[in-house]
Design a protein around this motif. Structure first.
Motif, short mmCIF file in Angstrom:
data_model
loop_
_atom_site.label_atom_id
_atom_site.label_comp_id
_atom_site.label_asym_id
_atom_site.label_seq_id
_atom_site.Cartn_x
_atom_site.Cartn_y
_atom_site.Cartn_z
N ARG A 1 -13.55 -1.18 -4.88
CA ARG A 1 -13.15 -1.24 -3.48
C ARG A 1 -12.41 -0.75 -2.73
O ARG A 1 -11.81 -0.05 -2.41
N GLY A 2 -10.72 -1.83 -3.14
CA GLY A 2 -9.55 -1.43 -3.02
C GLY A 2 -9.65 -0.31 -3.43
O GLY A 2 -8.23 1.00 -3.02
N ARG A 3 -9.78 -0.04 -5.01
CA ARG A 3 -8.72 0.93 -5.65
C ARG A 3 -9.68 2.68 -4.90
O ARG A 3 -8.48 3.74 -4.77
N ALA A 4 -11.26 2.26 -5.04
CA ALA A 4 -11.81 3.64 -4.31
C ALA A 4 -11.48 4.03 -3.03
O ALA A 4 -10.82 5.02 -2.68
N VAL A 5 -11.43 2.97 -1.75
CA VAL A 5 -10.51 3.52 -0.59
C VAL A 5 -9.09 3.48 -0.67
O VAL A 5 -9.03 4.75 0.10
N ALA A 6 -8.01 3.48 -1.68
CA ALA A 6 -6.33 4.07 -2.08
C ALA A 6 -7.62 5.32 -2.32
O ALA A 6 -6.09 6.54 -1.19
N ASP A 7 -7.98 5.87 -3.44
CA ASP A 7 -8.35 7.34 -3.74
C ASP A 7 -8.65 8.31 -2.19
O ASP A 7 -8.81 8.85 -2.84
N SER A 8 -9.17 7.40 -1.79
CA SER A 8 -9.71 8.39 -0.63
C SER A 8 -8.81 8.85 1.00
O SER A 8 -9.10 10.14 1.11
N LEU A 9 -7.48 7.60 0.53
CA LEU A 9 -6.81 7.70 1.31
C LEU A 9 -6.13 9.55 1.95
O LEU A 9 -6.28 10.04 3.22
N GLY A 10 -6.10 10.11 0.68
CA GLY A 10 -6.01 11.67 0.76
C GLY A 10 -3.69 11.36 1.07
O GLY A 10 -3.23 12.82 1.51
N VAL A 11 -3.23 9.99 1.42
CA VAL A 11 -1.63 10.23 1.38
C VAL A 11 -1.03 9.38 0.14
O VAL A 11 -2.10 8.77 -0.09
N PRO A 12 0.08 9.25 -0.16
CA PRO A 12 0.60 8.24 -1.58
C PRO A 12 -0.05 6.52 -0.85
O PRO A 12 -0.13 5.99 0.37
N THR A 13 -1.28 6.11 -1.52
CA THR A 13 -1.54 4.92 -0.83
C THR A 13 -1.07 3.60 -2.57
O THR A 13 -1.78 4.30 -3.59
N LEU A 14 -0.69 2.58 -2.96
CA LEU A 14 -0.82 1.62 -3.14
C LEU A 14 -2.19 0.53 -2.40
O LEU A 14 -1.71 0.27 -1.55
N PHE A 15 -3.17 0.67 -3.93
CA PHE A 15 -3.86 -1.11 -3.47
C PHE A 15 -3.18 -1.96 -4.27
O PHE A 15 -2.88 -1.98 -5.36
N ILE A 16 -3.24 -3.56 -3.82
CA ILE A 16 -2.60 -4.55 -4.24
C ILE A 16 -4.20 -5.84 -4.19
O ILE A 16 -3.83 -6.46 -2.67
N PRO A 17 -4.02 -6.09 -5.19
CA PRO A 17 -5.19 -6.74 -4.92
C PRO A 17 -4.79 -8.51 -5.02
O PRO A 17 -3.74 -8.85 -5.77
N ALA A 18 -5.20 -9.13 -3.45
CA ALA A 18 -4.23 -10.67 -3.34
C ALA A 18 -5.57 -11.15 -2.56
O ALA A 18 -6.68 -11.19 -1.72
N ASP A 19 -5.33 -12.51 -2.40
CA ASP A 19 -6.08 -13.57 -1.92
C ASP A 19 -5.55 -14.15 -0.88
O ASP A 19 -4.38 -14.09 -1.43
N LEU A 20 -5.25 -13.79 0.09
CA LEU A 20 -3.73 -14.69 0.99
C LEU A 20 -4.24 -15.67 1.19
O LEU A 20 -3.51 -16.07 1.70
N ALA A 21 -4.94 -16.46 1.02
CA ALA A 21 -4.83 -18.36 0.66
C ALA A 21 -3.77 -18.43 -0.50
O ALA A 21 -3.89 -19.69 -0.51
N ASP A 22 -3.59 -17.50 -1.42
CA ASP A 22 -2.42 -18.19 -2.29
C ASP A 22 -1.07 -17.85 -1.44
O ASP A 22 -0.30 -16.42 -0.86
N ALA A 23 -0.71 -18.82 -1.17
CA ALA A 23 0.86 -18.47 -0.76
C ALA A 23 2.16 -17.24 -2.03
O ALA A 23 2.81 -16.83 -1.24
N ASP A 24 1.55 -18.05 -2.97
CA ASP A 24 2.67 -17.23 -3.67
C ASP A 24 2.52 -15.39 -3.24
O ASP A 24 3.13 -14.73 -3.78
N ALA A 25 1.11 -15.66 -4.48
CA ALA A 25 0.42 -13.64 -4.21
C ALA A 25 0.62 -13.29 -2.83
O ALA A 25 1.63 -12.22 -3.07
N CYS A 26 0.84 -13.98 -1.74
CA CYS A 26 1.01 -12.94 -0.35
C CYS A 26 2.59 -13.01 -0.19
O CYS A 26 3.00 -11.76 0.28
N ALA A 27 3.57 -13.62 -0.59
CA ALA A 27 5.28 -13.46 -0.56
C ALA A 27 5.27 -11.96 -1.14
O ALA A 27 6.53 -11.76 -1.53
N ARG A 28 4.79 -11.77 -2.57
CA ARG A 28 4.51 -10.91 -3.20
C ARG A 28 4.14 -8.99 -3.03
O ARG A 28 4.44 -8.29 -3.54
N ILE A 29 3.71 -9.21 -2.51
CA ILE A 29 2.57 -8.17 -1.08
C ILE A 29 3.65 -7.15 -1.03
O ILE A 29 4.03 -6.09 -1.68
#
Length: 260
Positions: free
Chosen positions: A48-76
C-alpha cells in the motif's frame, strides 16, 4: 493593506506518518495539491505504501516502519532527509485506537498505544526540531489527536490517555520551539470514515453497512472524511497560519461542553 497569505506548501518537504491510508494519506495528497515539492510517508503495509507513493505525482519516499519500535522511529527523519532534503513540515497522523477499559486493558496494550500515539510523535518532533534549529530554519508540525483527548469513552482508556499526552506535548513543544520559529498545532479529530475505522467496526462485530446506519445519526448527515481534515492540516502547515502555534482545534460536529 497587505494581501492575505495563500495556503501554499511550495518548496516544502513534508513528512506524514500513517500516510499510506485514511487521514494521513488524505493529508499527503492535499499537501501535493498545495504545492509541496517532496513528500515522505510512513506505514506498515509495504504494498500500500509503495502504491500511494507512486500515485502522488511528486518525488515521494515511502518508509516502512512500525512506530511502536523506537529505534525504527528514530531512523525515519534521517532516511527522509537523505533522500529528499531537510524536512520542514511534519504531520504525526499515525495512531492506534485499540479498545480497552480501565478494568480490562493489559499493560502491554497500554504501552503499545503510548509508544505509537505519544512516543513516536515525540521522537519525530525532537529529531526534526534539532535539525531545523541547527540549520536556523523555521518549520511547522501538525499532530492529529482526537476528541477523546478531552476524556474519552470508557472503552478507550489507553487510547484517550495516550492522545491526551499528545495534546499536552503539542502545547509544550509549541512553547519550547516558538523562539526558533517552529510552530506546533494539533487537531482533535471527531468520528471519521477511514479504513482503520472500518476495520475496528468489523472487529467489533458490527454489520458491513455500519456506515450507512451511522451517517444519518450525525449532525451533518455523515462522518468526517480524510479530505475534510486534510485542508485544515495543510492550512496549519502553511504560512497562512504563520502566527498560530500551540492551538488544539476541535474538528468535530459536536461542541465539547454543550448540552441540550
Amino acid at each position: 493593506m497587505s494581501a492575505l497569505p495563500k495556503v501554499s506548501l511550495k518548496g516544502r518537504v513534508v513528512l506524514v506518518t500513517g500516510g499510506t491510508q485514511g487521514i494521513g494519506e488524505g493529508i499527503a495528497r492535499a499537501a501535493v495539491e498545495a504545492g509541496a515539492d517532496r513528500i515522505a510517508i510512513t506505514g506498515r503495509d509495504i504494498g500500500r505504501g509503495r502504491a500511494v507513493a507512486d500515485s502522488l505525482g511528486v518525488p515521494t519516499l515511502f518508509i516502512p516502519a512500525d512506530l511502536a519500535d523506537a529505534d525504527a522511529c528514530a531512523r525515519i527523519l534521517a532516511l527522509a532527509e537523505d533522500a529528499l532534503g531537510p524536512v520542514d513540515a511534519l504531520v504525526n497522523a499515525a495512531g492506534l485506537t485499540d479498545r480497552g477499559s480501565i478494568l480490562d486493558t493489559p499493560v502491554a496494550l497500554w504501552d503499545r498505544l503510548f509508544a505509537v500515539n505519544a512516543r513516536a510523535p515525540f521522537i519525530l518532533t525532537q529529531a526534526m526540531a534539532q535539525r531545523l534549529v541547527a540549520l536556523r530554519r523555521s518549520g511547522a508540525i501538525v499532530n492529529i489527536i482526537t476528541m477523546s483527548s478531552h476524556g474519552g469513552q470508557p472503552f478507550l482508556t489507553a487510547y484517550a490517555a495516550s492522545k491526551g499526552a499528545l495534546a499536552t506535548l503539542t502545547k509544550n513543544t509549541a512553547h519550547g520551539l516558538r523562539a526558533h520559529r517552529i510552530r506546533v498545532n494539533g487537531i482533535n479529530l471527531g468520528w471519521a470514515d477511514t479504513p482503520g475505522e472500518h476495520a475496528i467496526q468489523a472487529r467489533d462485530g458490527n454489520p458491513a453497512d455500519w456506515l450507512d446506519q451511522a451517517a444519518p445519526t450525525q449532525p451533518f448527515g455523515r462522518l468526517i472524511e480524510p479530505r475534510d481534515v486534510a485542508g485544515l492540516a495543510v492550512h496549519l502547515l502553511s504560512d497562512a497560519a504563520a502566527m498560530m502555534t500551540g492551538a488544539l482545534i476541535d474538528f468535530d460536529q459536536n461542541v465539547m461542553g454543550a448540552y441540550g
